[in-house]
Design a protein around this motif. Structure first.
Motif, PDB file in Angstrom:
ATOM      1  N   ASN A 163       0.497  -1.033  -0.004  1.00 55.16           N
ATOM      2  CA  ASN A 163       0.027   0.144   0.169  1.00 55.16           C
ATOM      3  C   ASN A 163       0.959   1.112  -0.004  1.00 55.16           C
ATOM      4  O   ASN A 163       1.064   2.309  -0.224  1.00 55.16           O
ATOM      5  CB  ASN A 163      -0.891   0.026   1.117  1.00 55.16           C
ATOM      6  N   ILE A 164       1.910   1.444   0.668  1.00 56.98           N
ATOM      7  CA  ILE A 164       3.277   2.393   1.060  1.00 56.98           C
ATOM      8  C   ILE A 164       3.448   2.571  -0.664  1.00 56.98           C
ATOM      9  O   ILE A 164       3.607   3.959  -0.874  1.00 56.98           O
ATOM     10  CB  ILE A 164       3.476   2.113   2.586  1.00 56.98           C
ATOM     11  N   LYS A 165       3.563   1.582  -1.491  1.00 59.22           N
ATOM     12  CA  LYS A 165       3.903   1.740  -2.385  1.00 59.22           C
ATOM     13  C   LYS A 165       3.695   2.178  -3.215  1.00 59.22           C
ATOM     14  O   LYS A 165       3.639   3.081  -4.383  1.00 59.22           O
ATOM     15  CB  LYS A 165       5.383   0.447  -3.004  1.00 59.22           C
ATOM     16  N   ASP A 166       2.379   2.244  -3.180  1.00 53.76           N
ATOM     17  CA  ASP A 166       1.226   2.078  -4.321  1.00 53.76           C
ATOM     18  C   ASP A 166       1.047   4.057  -3.515  1.00 53.76           C
ATOM     19  O   ASP A 166       0.779   4.573  -5.258  1.00 53.76           O
ATOM     20  CB  ASP A 166       0.267   2.083  -3.865  1.00 53.76           C
ATOM     21  N   ILE A 167       1.006   4.332  -2.692  1.00 59.01           N
ATOM     22  CA  ILE A 167       0.385   5.880  -2.059  1.00 59.01           C
ATOM     23  C   ILE A 167       1.744   6.865  -3.471  1.00 59.01           C
ATOM     24  O   ILE A 167       2.168   7.560  -3.484  1.00 59.01           O
ATOM     25  CB  ILE A 167       0.420   6.082  -0.865  1.00 59.01           C
ATOM     26  N   ILE A 168       3.200   5.970  -2.148  1.00 64.97           N
ATOM     27  CA  ILE A 168       4.240   6.910  -3.136  1.00 64.97           C
ATOM     28  C   ILE A 168       4.538   7.347  -4.947  1.00 64.97           C
ATOM     29  O   ILE A 168       5.344   7.996  -5.126  1.00 64.97           O
ATOM     30  CB  ILE A 168       5.825   6.254  -2.352  1.00 64.97           C
ATOM     31  N   ASP A 169       4.387   5.848  -5.022  1.00 65.86           N
ATOM     32  CA  ASP A 169       4.588   5.626  -6.983  1.00 65.86           C
ATOM     33  C   ASP A 169       3.158   7.161  -7.431  1.00 65.86           C
ATOM     34  O   ASP A 169       3.191   8.105  -8.259  1.00 65.86           O
ATOM     35  CB  ASP A 169       3.424   4.116  -7.055  1.00 65.86           C
ATOM     36  N   ALA A 170       1.493   7.086  -6.354  1.00 69.44           N
ATOM     37  CA  ALA A 170       1.133   8.582  -7.053  1.00 69.44           C
ATOM     38  C   ALA A 170       2.189   9.784  -6.624  1.00 69.44           C
ATOM     39  O   ALA A 170       1.469  10.814  -7.409  1.00 69.44           O
ATOM     40  CB  ALA A 170      -0.266   8.147  -6.185  1.00 69.44           C
ATOM     41  N   ILE A 171       2.407  10.121  -5.823  1.00 70.02           N
ATOM     42  CA  ILE A 171       3.329  11.517  -5.161  1.00 70.02           C
ATOM     43  C   ILE A 171       4.248  11.342  -6.863  1.00 70.02           C
ATOM     44  O   ILE A 171       3.801  12.829  -6.574  1.00 70.02           O
ATOM     45  CB  ILE A 171       3.580  11.011  -3.877  1.00 70.02           C
ATOM     46  N   LYS A 172       4.893  10.368  -6.642  1.00 70.40           N
ATOM     47  CA  LYS A 172       6.095  10.846  -8.549  1.00 70.40           C
ATOM     48  C   LYS A 172       5.271  10.871  -9.493  1.00 70.40           C
ATOM     49  O   LYS A 172       5.670  12.413  -9.639  1.00 70.40           O
ATOM     50  CB  LYS A 172       6.705   9.732  -8.157  1.00 70.40           C
ATOM     51  N   LYS A 173       3.702  10.360  -9.550  1.00 69.31           N
ATOM     52  CA  LYS A 173       3.411  10.756 -10.351  1.00 69.31           C
ATOM     53  C   LYS A 173       2.473  11.885 -11.269  1.00 69.31           C
ATOM     54  O   LYS A 173       3.108  13.121 -11.734  1.00 69.31           O
ATOM     55  CB  LYS A 173       2.248   9.686 -10.803  1.00 69.31           C
ATOM     56  N   ASN A 174       1.832  12.647  -9.451  1.00 75.84           N
ATOM     57  CA  ASN A 174       1.498  13.645  -9.576  1.00 75.84           C
ATOM     58  C   ASN A 174       1.701  15.499  -9.110  1.00 75.84           C
ATOM     59  O   ASN A 174       1.511  16.493  -9.400  1.00 75.84           O
ATOM     60  CB  ASN A 174       0.134  13.927  -8.110  1.00 75.84           C
ATOM     61  N   THR A 175       3.767  14.547  -8.777  1.00 77.63           N
ATOM     62  CA  THR A 175       4.141  16.098  -8.710  1.00 77.63           C
ATOM     63  C   THR A 175       5.358  16.026  -9.484  1.00 77.63           C
ATOM     64  O   THR A 175       6.288  16.545  -9.711  1.00 77.63           O
ATOM     65  CB  THR A 175       4.874  15.743  -7.663  1.00 77.63           C
ATOM     66  N   ALA A 176       4.967  15.202 -10.919  1.00 80.77           N
ATOM     67  CA  ALA A 176       6.505  15.142 -11.813  1.00 80.77           C
ATOM     68  C   ALA A 176       6.316  16.092 -13.154  1.00 80.77           C
ATOM     69  O   ALA A 176       5.293  17.003 -12.789  1.00 80.77           O
ATOM     70  CB  ALA A 176       6.334  14.044 -12.592  1.00 80.77           C
ATOM     71  N   GLY A 177       7.494  16.804 -12.837  1.00 81.36           N
ATOM     72  CA  GLY A 177       7.373  17.832 -14.002  1.00 81.36           C
ATOM     73  C   GLY A 177       6.700  19.062 -13.862  1.00 81.36           C
ATOM     74  O   GLY A 177       6.939  19.239 -12.672  1.00 81.36           O
ATOM     75  N   ASP A 178       5.698  19.720 -13.836  1.00 81.60           N
ATOM     76  CA  ASP A 178       5.806  20.860 -14.398  1.00 81.60           C
ATOM     77  C   ASP A 178       3.920  21.108 -13.362  1.00 81.60           C
ATOM     78  O   ASP A 178       3.117  22.168 -13.405  1.00 81.60           O
ATOM     79  CB  ASP A 178       5.683  22.061 -15.094  1.00 81.60           C
ATOM     80  N   GLY A 179       3.634  19.780 -13.346  1.00 74.38           N
ATOM     81  CA  GLY A 179       2.412  19.696 -12.932  1.00 74.38           C
ATOM     82  C   GLY A 179       1.801  20.173 -11.140  1.00 74.38           C
ATOM     83  O   GLY A 179       2.356  20.806 -10.716  1.00 74.38           O
TER      84      GLY A 179
END
Length: 249
Positions: free
Chosen positions: A122-138
């Protein structure tokens, strides 16, 4: 003062938001709303907060009862929860280009790490979501609602004190295990040049959960090693018992 209000709301673990000059309960309510809204967007899970109490003139504040929900496919109601976050802001730095947070302490948080059969968690899934949603200029954004750039911030010390960790290995044929982790200390977050406030907020979440994830994987490895040793011992006992039965027969 307006600069400080913007800073505090964005800093508390979850990035985002911009604030107007308010006082007392209005500030606390606005900060609470922003933590819950932006936190949920960044992590893709519900984030709730019980109370916010900011003492702006003293450069200090507390956030109590923050809960990060667990992804739906997991069993525990929350992945991460905490009693209290304490902020210690360097007021002198408010007149400089980089705002310095001397210390952020998260006191006695609770984390549940549920491992799956395929090596996920579960923690890995959340970390992956954070990385996805804060990537680049988003997400998160880099300007306040006034159109002015966000404050640039550096955090000298970030402490996760006495994390109560549950490592759930039931899907791996084991059980849930509890441990209290040694304090996790992170320093110089944002680097010497600092980071925009919103990006720093997401960075804090990522670092906190990544540290817990690292410790949980270590616990998992040790527990499964012991499990494997026990199975080997049990098989050896069965073989010896079988040989003795044959000899006695």
């Amino acid at each position: 003062m307006k600069k400080l209000i913007v800073l505090i709301g964005i800093l508390v673990l979850i990035a985002g938001g911009a604030f107007v000059f308010l006082s007392g309960d209005a500030i606390n309510a606005l900060i609470k709303k922003q933590i819950e809204q932006i936190g949920s967007e960044v992590t893709e899970q519900s984030v709730t907060v019980n109370t916010v109490d900011m003492k702006l003139l003293k450069g200090a504040g507390t956030i109590k009862g923050l809960v990060l929900a667990n992804p739906e496919k997991y069993n525990a109601p929350s992945a991460f929860s905490l009693n209290e976050i304490m902020l210690d802001i360097n007021l002198q730095s408010l007149t400089t280009d980089i705002i310095v947070i001397d210390q952020i302490i998260i006191d006695k948080p609770e984390a549940v790490v549920e491992f799956t059969e395929n090596g996920g968690a579960n923690i890995k899934d959340i970390i992956d979501a954070i990385k996805k949603n804060t990537a680049g200029d988003g997400t998160p954004v880099s300007e306040t609602e006034t159109g002015k750039p966000e404050p640039i911030i550096r955090i000298n010390k970030f402490v996760l004190a006495g994390v109560a960790l549950t490592v759930d290995l039931t899907k791996l044929g084991n059980k849930s295990h509890q441990a209290t982790l040694a304090d996790i200390n992170l320093t110089n977050i944002g680097g010497d040049s600092g980071m925009p406030a919103s990006k720093l907020g997401a960075e804090l979440v990522n670092k906190a959960l990544s540290s817990i994830w690292k410790q949980a994987k270590k616990e998992q490895t040790e527990i499964l090693k012991e499990q494997a040793k026990d199975k080997i011992k049990e098989k050896a006992k069965e073989k010896i018992g079988g040989l003795l039965d044959k000899l006695n027969g």
